[in-house]
Design an enzyme around this catalytic site. Structure first.
Site, PDB file in Angstrom:
ATOM      1  N   LYS A   1      -9.498   5.499   5.426  1.00  0.00           N
ATOM      2  CA  LYS A   1      -8.220   4.946   4.967  1.00  0.00           C
ATOM      3  C   LYS A   1      -8.415   3.722   4.066  1.00  0.00           C
ATOM      4  CE  LYS A   1      -5.102   6.122   8.779  1.00  0.00           C
ATOM      5  NZ  LYS A   1      -4.349   5.510   9.882  1.00  0.00           N
ATOM      6  N   GLY A   2      -7.672   3.690   2.979  1.00  0.00           N
ATOM      7  CA  GLY A   2      -7.657   2.506   2.122  1.00  0.00           C
ATOM      8  C   GLY A   2      -8.799   2.429   1.130  1.00  0.00           C
ATOM      9  N   VAL A   3      -9.871   3.162   1.377  1.00  0.00           N
ATOM     10  CA  VAL A   3     -11.021   3.076   0.469  1.00  0.00           C
ATOM     11  C   VAL A   3     -10.956   4.191  -0.578  1.00  0.00           C
ATOM     12  CG1 VAL A   3     -12.483   1.906   2.147  1.00  0.00           C
ATOM     13  CG2 VAL A   3     -12.543   4.389   2.023  1.00  0.00           C
TER      14      VAL A   3
ATOM     15  N   ARG B   1     -11.742   7.313  -3.238  1.00  0.00           N
ATOM     16  CA  ARG B   1     -12.085   8.717  -2.952  1.00  0.00           C
ATOM     17  C   ARG B   1     -13.575   8.869  -2.646  1.00  0.00           C
ATOM     18  NH1 ARG B   1     -10.230  12.248  -7.758  1.00  0.00           N
ATOM     19  NH2 ARG B   1      -8.389  10.953  -7.356  1.00  0.00           N
TER      20      ARG B   1
ATOM     21  N   GLU C   1       0.046  -3.163   4.672  1.00  0.00           N
ATOM     22  CA  GLU C   1      -1.046  -2.194   4.781  1.00  0.00           C
ATOM     23  C   GLU C   1      -1.074  -1.478   6.121  1.00  0.00           C
ATOM     24  OE1 GLU C   1      -3.655  -0.765   3.666  1.00  0.00           O
ATOM     25  OE2 GLU C   1      -3.885  -1.603   1.671  1.00  0.00           O
ATOM     26  N   ASP C   2      -1.582  -0.236   6.109  1.00  0.00           N
ATOM     27  CA  ASP C   2      -1.748   0.500   7.372  1.00  0.00           C
ATOM     28  C   ASP C   2      -3.219   0.646   7.768  1.00  0.00           C
ATOM     29  OD1 ASP C   2      -2.341   2.298   5.231  1.00  0.00           O
ATOM     30  OD2 ASP C   2      -2.296   3.915   6.703  1.00  0.00           O
TER      31      ASP C   2
ATOM     32  N   THR D   1       1.155  10.300   3.532  1.00  0.00           N
ATOM     33  CA  THR D   1       0.050  10.883   2.768  1.00  0.00           C
ATOM     34  C   THR D   1      -1.359  10.516   3.231  1.00  0.00           C
ATOM     35  OG1 THR D   1       0.666   9.159   1.194  1.00  0.00           O
ATOM     36  CG2 THR D   1       1.226  11.434   0.613  1.00  0.00           C
TER      37      THR D   1
ATOM     38  N   LYS E   1     -10.862  -1.573  -1.658  1.00  0.00           N
ATOM     39  CA  LYS E   1     -10.608  -2.352  -0.445  1.00  0.00           C
ATOM     40  C   LYS E   1     -11.768  -2.054   0.506  1.00  0.00           C
ATOM     41  CE  LYS E   1      -5.705  -1.347  -1.100  1.00  0.00           C
ATOM     42  NZ  LYS E   1      -4.539  -0.570  -0.657  1.00  0.00           N
TER      43      LYS E   1
ATOM     44  N   ASP F   1       0.872  -1.153   0.000  1.00  0.00           N
ATOM     45  CA  ASP F   1       0.000   0.000   0.000  1.00  0.00           C
ATOM     46  C   ASP F   1       0.924   1.222   0.000  1.00  0.00           C
ATOM     47  OD1 ASP F   1      -2.323   1.615   0.406  1.00  0.00           O
ATOM     48  OD2 ASP F   1      -1.764   1.762   2.525  1.00  0.00           O
ATOM     49  N   LEU F   2       0.406   2.390  -0.317  1.00  0.00           N
ATOM     50  CA  LEU F   2       1.264   3.586  -0.348  1.00  0.00           C
ATOM     51  C   LEU F   2       0.991   4.516   0.845  1.00  0.00           C
ATOM     52  CD1 LEU F   2       1.638   5.884  -3.515  1.00  0.00           C
ATOM     53  CD2 LEU F   2       2.390   6.446  -1.245  1.00  0.00           C
ATOM     54  N   ASP F   3      -0.227   5.099   0.845  1.00  0.00           N
ATOM     55  CA  ASP F   3      -0.561   6.120   1.847  1.00  0.00           C
ATOM     56  C   ASP F   3      -0.508   5.544   3.264  1.00  0.00           C
ATOM     57  OD1 ASP F   3      -1.164   8.038  -0.212  1.00  0.00           O
ATOM     58  OD2 ASP F   3      -3.037   6.976  -0.542  1.00  0.00           O
TER      59      ASP F   3
ATOM     60  N   SER G   1      -2.093   0.326  -4.275  1.00  0.00           N
ATOM     61  CA  SER G   1      -2.740   1.465  -3.623  1.00  0.00           C
ATOM     62  C   SER G   1      -4.090   1.750  -4.265  1.00  0.00           C
ATOM     63  CB  SER G   1      -1.855   2.707  -3.756  1.00  0.00           C
ATOM     64  OG  SER G   1      -2.557   3.853  -3.337  1.00  0.00           O
ATOM     65  N   ALA G   2      -5.032   2.224  -3.449  1.00  0.00           N
ATOM     66  CA  ALA G   2      -6.347   2.615  -3.973  1.00  0.00           C
ATOM     67  C   ALA G   2      -6.295   4.007  -4.591  1.00  0.00           C
ATOM     68  CB  ALA G   2      -7.370   2.609  -2.835  1.00  0.00           C
ATOM     69  N   SER G   3      -5.145   4.670  -4.431  1.00  0.00           N
ATOM     70  CA  SER G   3      -5.060   6.072  -4.849  1.00  0.00           C
ATOM     71  C   SER G   3      -4.702   6.245  -6.313  1.00  0.00           C
ATOM     72  CB  SER G   3      -4.029   6.802  -3.992  1.00  0.00           C
ATOM     73  OG  SER G   3      -3.849   8.116  -4.485  1.00  0.00           O
ATOM     74  N   LYS G   4      -5.508   7.064  -7.003  1.00  0.00           N
ATOM     75  CA  LYS G   4      -5.210   7.374  -8.403  1.00  0.00           C
ATOM     76  C   LYS G   4      -4.009   8.304  -8.502  1.00  0.00           C
ATOM     77  CE  LYS G   4      -9.823   6.416  -9.978  1.00  0.00           C
ATOM     78  NZ  LYS G   4     -11.181   6.937 -10.062  1.00  0.00           N
ATOM     79  N   ASN G   5      -3.623   8.883  -7.358  1.00  0.00           N
ATOM     80  CA  ASN G   5      -2.431   9.738  -7.330  1.00  0.00           C
ATOM     81  C   ASN G   5      -1.160   8.922  -7.072  1.00  0.00           C
ATOM     82  OD1 ASN G   5      -3.474  12.613  -7.509  1.00  0.00           O
ATOM     83  ND2 ASN G   5      -4.760  11.826  -5.863  1.00  0.00           N
TER      84      ASN G   5
HETATM   85  C1  BG6 Z   1      -5.986   5.394  -0.291  1.00  0.00           C
HETATM   86  C2  BG6 Z   1      -6.190   6.313   0.900  1.00  0.00           C
HETATM   87  O1  BG6 Z   1      -4.664   4.985  -0.361  1.00  0.00           O
HETATM   88  O2  BG6 Z   1      -6.344   6.080  -1.497  1.00  0.00           O
HETATM   89  C3  BG6 Z   1      -7.630   6.792   0.932  1.00  0.00           C
HETATM   90  O3  BG6 Z   1      -5.888   5.609   2.080  1.00  0.00           O
HETATM   91  C4  BG6 Z   1      -7.978   7.468  -0.404  1.00  0.00           C
HETATM   92  O4  BG6 Z   1      -7.799   7.679   2.003  1.00  0.00           O
HETATM   93  C5  BG6 Z   1      -7.702   6.508  -1.556  1.00  0.00           C
HETATM   94  O5  BG6 Z   1      -9.359   7.799  -0.398  1.00  0.00           O
HETATM   95  C6  BG6 Z   1      -7.997   7.113  -2.918  1.00  0.00           C
HETATM   96  O6  BG6 Z   1      -7.060   8.123  -3.217  1.00  0.00           O
HETATM   97  P1  BG6 Z   1      -7.189   9.137  -4.421  1.00  0.00           P
HETATM   98  O7  BG6 Z   1      -5.822   9.778  -4.484  1.00  0.00           O
HETATM   99  O8  BG6 Z   1      -7.503   8.341  -5.639  1.00  0.00           O
HETATM  100  O9  BG6 Z   1      -8.246  10.096  -4.083  1.00  0.00           O
HETATM  101 MG    MG Z   2      -2.863   3.191   3.414  1.00  0.00          MG
END
Ligand code: BG6
Ligand code: MG
Length: 220
Positions: A45-47, A49, A168-169, A16, A144, A8-10, A114-118
């Site tokens: 966290k983890g879910v 946006r 994972e955190d 982050t 997740k 996982d990243l954040d 990671s679930a994050s698009k960033n």
């Molecule tokens: C996860 C974060 O890694 O990414 C969540 O823990 C966040 O808090 C999710 O909602 C989605 O991130 P993003 O950057 O696509 O908005």
């Molecule tokens: Mg995380």
């Protein structure tokens, strides 16, 4: 024998998860003049946006239309991007690069789950992109605690669950790893991440000789 680590990243590789929550707090304060309390952070966290937003709105019995939700999610993302705009390799948590180097030496594959698009732009900015053999695109996948993100990484390399470890955190992330039937290493508070198989306070606290044994063990 373990062949793949899925990170996982954040909150695992960098702080982050805090910036994500700060951005949400600002959005909700601006829109509803409401202070989101600290206990809500774990739920976000983890879910994805939109799921993070749904969980905040649900906590405070707030109802808004789909288009308002989309607007709020976009504003949050802009704020988040602003908060991490100066991020670089100095923002990596202590021990991350060392762990990646160790895994490479052990011939272990590394994936970003990671679930994050960033995520992709962040690993690029933190100069760790070169360590990843695969980066999961969370876009089309279920959020997740669904195991999709972890399964996607595993399937990319044609591996079995007992050849993979997830790190994972978040509670939702640990649940996803366990649903994927992989070993879960939790990073954070042991009272929160109870479902993880092994828990460390941070990446820098991971015991390498233990990891070596874990990698070489045969799990059925
Ligand atoms: C996860 C974060 O890694 O990414 C969540 O823990 C966040 O808090 C999710 O909602 C989605 O991130 P993003 O950057 O696509 O908005
Ligand atoms: Mg995380």
């Amino acid at each position: 024998m373990i062949k793949l680590f899925i990170f996982d990243l954040d909150g695992v590789l960098a702080s982050t998860s805090e910036e994500h929550f700060t951005a949400w707090k600002e959005v909700i304060k601006d829109k509803f003049n409401l202070d989101v309390e600290d206990f809500v952070e774990e739920k976000t966290k983890g879910v994805s946006r939109i799921e993070s937003l749904n969980r905040i709105l649900e906590t405070y019995d707030l109802e808004v239309s789909k288009s308002v939700k989309e607007d709020l999610a976009n504003i949050k993302n802009e704020k988040y991007k602003e908060l991490i705009s100066a991020f670089n390799e100095n923002n990596l948590f202590e021990g991350v690069k060392e762990l990646f180097e160790f895994l490479k030496k052990e011939n272990i594959l590394i994936a970003l789950g990671s679930a994050s698009k960033n995520g992709p732009s962040l690993i690029d900015r933190m100069k760790i992109k070169k360590y990843f053999d695969f980066v999961v695109d969370p876009g089309p996948l279920k959020s997740k605690p669904h195991p999709d993100i972890f399964n996607e990484a595993m399937n990319h390399f044609n591996l079995k669950p007992n050849e993979c470890i997830g790190i994972e955190d978040a509670i939702s992330g640990v649940k996803a790893i366990k649903k994927a039937k992989m070993i879960a290493i939790g990073i954070g508070n042991k009272d929160v991440l109870k479902q993880a198989d092994y828990i460390y306070e941070s990446i820098s606290k991971i015991d390498y000789s233990f990891l070596e044994t874990l990698i070489k063990d045969n799990y059925e």
